[in-house]
Every structure is written in structure tokens, then in C-alpha cells.
Design an enzyme around this catalytic site. Sequence first.
Site, mmCIF file in Angstrom:
data_model
loop_
_atom_site.group_PDB
_atom_site.id
_atom_site.type_symbol
_atom_site.label_atom_id
_atom_site.label_comp_id
_atom_site.label_asym_id
_atom_site.label_seq_id
_atom_site.Cartn_x
_atom_site.Cartn_y
_atom_site.Cartn_z
ATOM 1 N N ARG A 37 0.870 -1.180 0.000
ATOM 2 C CA ARG A 37 0.000 0.000 0.000
ATOM 3 C C ARG A 37 0.901 1.223 0.000
ATOM 4 O O ARG A 37 1.744 1.378 0.887
ATOM 5 C CB ARG A 37 -0.916 -0.025 1.227
ATOM 6 C CG ARG A 37 -1.758 1.208 1.343
ATOM 7 C CD ARG A 37 -2.833 1.101 2.423
ATOM 8 N NE ARG A 37 -3.559 2.342 2.445
ATOM 9 C CZ ARG A 37 -3.515 3.232 3.441
ATOM 10 N NH1 ARG A 37 -2.828 2.987 4.536
ATOM 11 N NH2 ARG A 37 -4.175 4.367 3.350
ATOM 12 N N HIS A 57 -3.207 10.797 0.688
ATOM 13 C CA HIS A 57 -2.740 10.583 2.064
ATOM 14 C C HIS A 57 -2.197 11.927 2.561
ATOM 15 O O HIS A 57 -1.012 12.085 2.836
ATOM 16 C CB HIS A 57 -1.687 9.467 2.092
ATOM 17 C CG HIS A 57 -1.475 8.839 3.446
ATOM 18 N ND1 HIS A 57 -1.544 7.477 3.658
ATOM 19 C CD2 HIS A 57 -1.167 9.370 4.652
ATOM 20 C CE1 HIS A 57 -1.292 7.205 4.932
ATOM 21 N NE2 HIS A 57 -1.058 8.343 5.557
ATOM 22 N N GLU A 103 -7.693 7.928 6.032
ATOM 23 C CA GLU A 103 -8.123 8.547 7.282
ATOM 24 C C GLU A 103 -8.724 9.932 7.090
ATOM 25 O O GLU A 103 -8.172 10.943 7.567
ATOM 26 C CB GLU A 103 -6.955 8.615 8.279
ATOM 27 C CG GLU A 103 -6.400 7.247 8.646
ATOM 28 C CD GLU A 103 -5.526 7.249 9.898
ATOM 29 O OE1 GLU A 103 -5.256 8.330 10.444
ATOM 30 O OE2 GLU A 103 -5.120 6.159 10.322
ATOM 31 N N ASN A 144 -7.867 1.078 9.394
ATOM 32 C CA ASN A 144 -6.617 1.347 10.125
ATOM 33 C C ASN A 144 -6.946 1.248 11.608
ATOM 34 O O ASN A 144 -7.911 1.880 12.066
ATOM 35 C CB ASN A 144 -6.116 2.781 9.875
ATOM 36 C CG ASN A 144 -5.700 3.025 8.426
ATOM 37 O OD1 ASN A 144 -5.781 2.139 7.580
ATOM 38 N ND2 ASN A 144 -5.240 4.239 8.152
ATOM 39 N N TYR A 172 -5.207 1.532 15.564
ATOM 40 C CA TYR A 172 -4.071 1.763 16.461
ATOM 41 C C TYR A 172 -4.471 1.660 17.932
ATOM 42 O O TYR A 172 -3.960 0.835 18.653
ATOM 43 C CB TYR A 172 -3.431 3.131 16.180
ATOM 44 C CG TYR A 172 -2.706 3.159 14.843
ATOM 45 C CD1 TYR A 172 -1.410 2.679 14.737
ATOM 46 C CD2 TYR A 172 -3.328 3.633 13.694
ATOM 47 C CE1 TYR A 172 -0.748 2.666 13.514
ATOM 48 C CE2 TYR A 172 -2.671 3.619 12.459
ATOM 49 C CZ TYR A 172 -1.382 3.136 12.386
ATOM 50 O OH TYR A 172 -0.730 3.111 11.187
ATOM 51 N N GLU A 223 -3.796 -0.330 7.715
ATOM 52 C CA GLU A 223 -2.683 0.051 8.598
ATOM 53 C C GLU A 223 -2.888 -0.547 9.977
ATOM 54 O O GLU A 223 -4.012 -0.582 10.483
ATOM 55 C CB GLU A 223 -2.605 1.577 8.796
ATOM 56 C CG GLU A 223 -2.077 2.343 7.632
ATOM 57 C CD GLU A 223 -2.016 3.847 7.913
ATOM 58 O OE1 GLU A 223 -1.922 4.266 9.081
ATOM 59 O OE2 GLU A 223 -2.072 4.592 6.922
HETATM 60 C C1 FCB Z 1 -1.881 6.896 10.777
HETATM 61 C C2 FCB Z 1 -1.474 7.532 9.454
HETATM 62 C C3 FCB Z 1 -0.115 7.095 8.984
HETATM 63 C C4 FCB Z 1 0.876 7.013 10.132
HETATM 64 C C5 FCB Z 1 0.314 6.217 11.275
HETATM 65 C C6 FCB Z 1 1.255 6.062 12.441
HETATM 66 O O1 FCB Z 1 -2.874 7.654 11.370
HETATM 67 O O2 FCB Z 1 -2.417 7.208 8.461
HETATM 68 O O3 FCB Z 1 0.304 7.968 7.969
HETATM 69 O O4 FCB Z 1 1.261 8.272 10.513
HETATM 70 O O5 FCB Z 1 -0.866 6.816 11.734
#
Ligand code: FCB
Length: 490
Positions: free
Chosen positions: A115, A159, A204, A331, A333, A395
Amino acid sequence: MQRRDLLRLAAGFAGASLLPRSRALAEAPAAEGPVVATLSEGEFPKGFLWGSATAAYQVEGAWNVDGRGESIWDRFAHTPGKVKNDANGDLACDSYHRYREDIALMRRLGMKTSRFSIAWPRVQPSGRGAANEKGLDYYKRVTDSLLKANIRPFPTLYHWDLPQALEDAGGWPNRDTASRFADYAQIVVDALGDRIGQWSIFNEPKTFTHVGYWEGTHAPGRTDPLAMLRATHTVNLAQGMAFRVLKTARAKPEIGSAFDVAPMNPASDSDADKAAALRYYKFLNLWFLDPALSGRYPDGVLPPSQAADLLGLRDGDDALMRAPFDFVGINYYSPWIVRDAPEGNGVPGLNTMADWAAGPDEKADNGWDIYPRGFYEILKDISTHIGALPIEITENGAAYNVMPDEHGHVHDRKRIVWLQKHLAELSRAIRDGVPVRAYHCWSLLDNFEWAEGYTQRFGLVYVDFKNRQQRTVKDSGKWYAKVIAANRVI
Ligand code: FCB
């Protein structure tokens, strides 16, 4: 302030084809779902696609080479005080010149999907008008090299690097930017449309509208909640318009976007905090998904009598926003902790305060909470919400700032543990029926981490920013290669 303070799984499923789907394949009946129940713990379905993700501004460098125009991130990072240590992406990982080496690394690690994103100002320097052929040639070279390495090229159109000239004309809050974006999508699809099987439109959308126009800690650095709301609507219009442009491509591609989603945990058991968490869930997780899938914004966020005005809604926008995705990119986190904020936060009716580094959980080196179970929870939730649509993890990864030892080895054990826990939850979600067909680790390389500059390292591969951007595969990269080979968490 930290940003964000505030498969079908059948063997050989169609979407996993490395090359654009032929017309015949696109029209073939969808394969029936796999027998996921037979997968053992930590195992992934046959044909699962493993890979990594990067983004143009974070890795390419060459910011003013071959006719590339200025982006809002160039302007922002060149403004003293905006990025940690006043770092910028002028050189970054120099992937503009070293993409062959990066692709060779991916191949060595066994990756099957890459990607990456396309920089709008490289393709259309001022965001309007004729294409910059040299910029397009770069993405043709990257795409062809990936295909030659038997790695699926999976581009994202945007992006976060808006051409600065468009920001000067009002940026994302200006409705006209949606039409500019559709023109840009047309240029890209004319150049690459014959060789791409899957496209992602936005990365995002929540982050770049909220952090760029409301919090102001990302480019373009504005702090205007009402401009942010307008920006969200322009982005939704742009998403639908670009979807229809991409669908004209010769390769009959599958189209999605990459959404950052997360569980919204109320800060307390009070009804007020629970209601706030629900409002925030809709505003963060569904704001760009529902307009695409149903042409409507989620109810219960903005006051109904003001919503149309606040967003700048016009008759017919529901049809313009529609983007019946072929897959959804996720994505993940960290989870958010949300509390009711009757004092308001600038967005009429939202009345929330939220943080995603506030839980009792352990934290990665950048302070983000580590909550692997949230990966499972949000996948289940979103999958229920979107029905049978395939999901790609676009991600997932963590910042651990381990430096090389005296032999040049990078023993980033904590990243391995972080990934093990998250992949175990992903495998569990798949076994429980969530149709995830691909996983992209963030990131292939240590890179320019937005407002954090080069202080946060997410890479499977170490980059020596002081020594000609030399690359060294970390322990986590070697471990990831074994996961890919085994098709299971190890
Ligand atoms: C996400 C972003 C990516 C990177 C990660 C850690 O929010 O999409 O570009 O910065 O965090």
C-alpha cells in the site's frame, strides 16, 4: 499536544488476485465463504494477503524534483515550530530515488501487497490543470516494479498532501476542492488504470479534517471547527465523485477507502458519558462510511435543525456522496476514552472530550494506549455495520524507537509482541466470521511521522536518517517474514 488528543475468505478469493481482475472474473459469481471454523488459533485463511503500507510525503522526499508542486505539508513543515525539531519531508526516506531497493526489501520479506500513496502535487502541481508527466512516470515505474516483483500495487489517491495552491483557494472546506479531486482522479486513472486492481480513495479522512482544520497540529494548521465540518462534507462529496471516476478504469478495479476506526470507551459508567461515546463513535467511525454506503450522515451527532447549514448540504448531495465500495479499508491503532463535555467543544451538539492515550493500559513509545482486544471489537462492530463487504487492514503497527546495537542489529522485541497480540485478535475476528482478506503493517520503513517528525519509528526496517537513509531490516521485519511464510502468528 499529541495529534488525536482530542474474505470472502475462500481459497483464491477474487479480490486477492495480484493483477487487475479481468472482466470475466469481475462478472463471475462471488465465491462462497470459506469454512473459517476449520482455522486453528492464530492461523490465517489460504490466500490471505500480507504486506506493508507507506505514504508519499512520509517516504518519498524529492519534494521539489521533476516538477512536483508544493503541498500543505511542505508549507507546514517548512514553518518553524510546527513539527518536532523542525523536521520536514524534503528528503524523508528518499524513496523517490530508492523505490527499487524498497521493493526488493518487500520481496525479500515475502510481502504480497504494497500500500503506497500518490502525491497529488507530483501529478498536478497546483491541483488543477494539466498533468505533470514526470510525476506520473514515477508512479508507473513503482507500479510496474511491484508487479514484476509479484507484489500487488495498492495505491491510495490521497494521504494528506493537498496542493498548497488549493489550500490557498480555501482548501477542503471549499466545496470546489471535490471537483478538483475528481479531475485529479481522472488523470491518475488514465495513466495507471490499466494495471491497478484495487484502489483506495482517502486515507483517514477523519484525521486530516479534524487534526488539520480543528486541532491545527497537522497541515494546514487551522483551528476552526466550522471549517472542519465543511471540510468533512467536501471530502464526502469528493469520495463519491472519485469513486465513479475510478470505476471507469479499464481494469474494472475494486474501490475502497482507508478509515481509522476505534472502540469508543466511555470515561465512566454515567449515562452522559455513554451517550457521548456513542456520538463520538458516529462522528469518528461512521462519518465518512455511511455517506458512501447510504448517502446519509449518521443521526444524533449534529442538531438536525442546523446540520444542513453547518455542512453546506445541497439538494442532490446524497447521490453525489454515494460510493458503493467493493471493500473497506481499516486502520487500527488505539481505542478512545470519551467523556461528556456539556461546556461544548466547538462542534454544535457534539459536546465530547476524548483522548486515546488516557487508559490504564501499557503505552507504545509515542504514548498511544496498547489495546489489542479493541482490534477484535471494532472489526466485529464495523463488519456488522457494513454487512458482507470484504475488509482490508490498511494500517496497523506501533512506534518503538529502538536503535541499532554495536553490530548494527535492531532488536525491537516490543514491536514483535505488539504485532503478535494484534494479529492474534485479527485471526480471532476472522474465525468469528469477519471477512478480512489482507493486512498491511504500518510501516515498511521508519519515516516522517507528521508532527512528530523523525522521533517516532514505526518501521519493520530501520532507516538511518543521518547516514544516507541506509536501510536495515529489524528483528520485527525478520519475524514478520516468518509469519508471512507460515500464514499464521508465530
Ligand atoms: C496513521 C497515518 C499514517 C501514520 C500512522 C502512524 O494515522 O495514516 O500515515 O502516521 O498513523
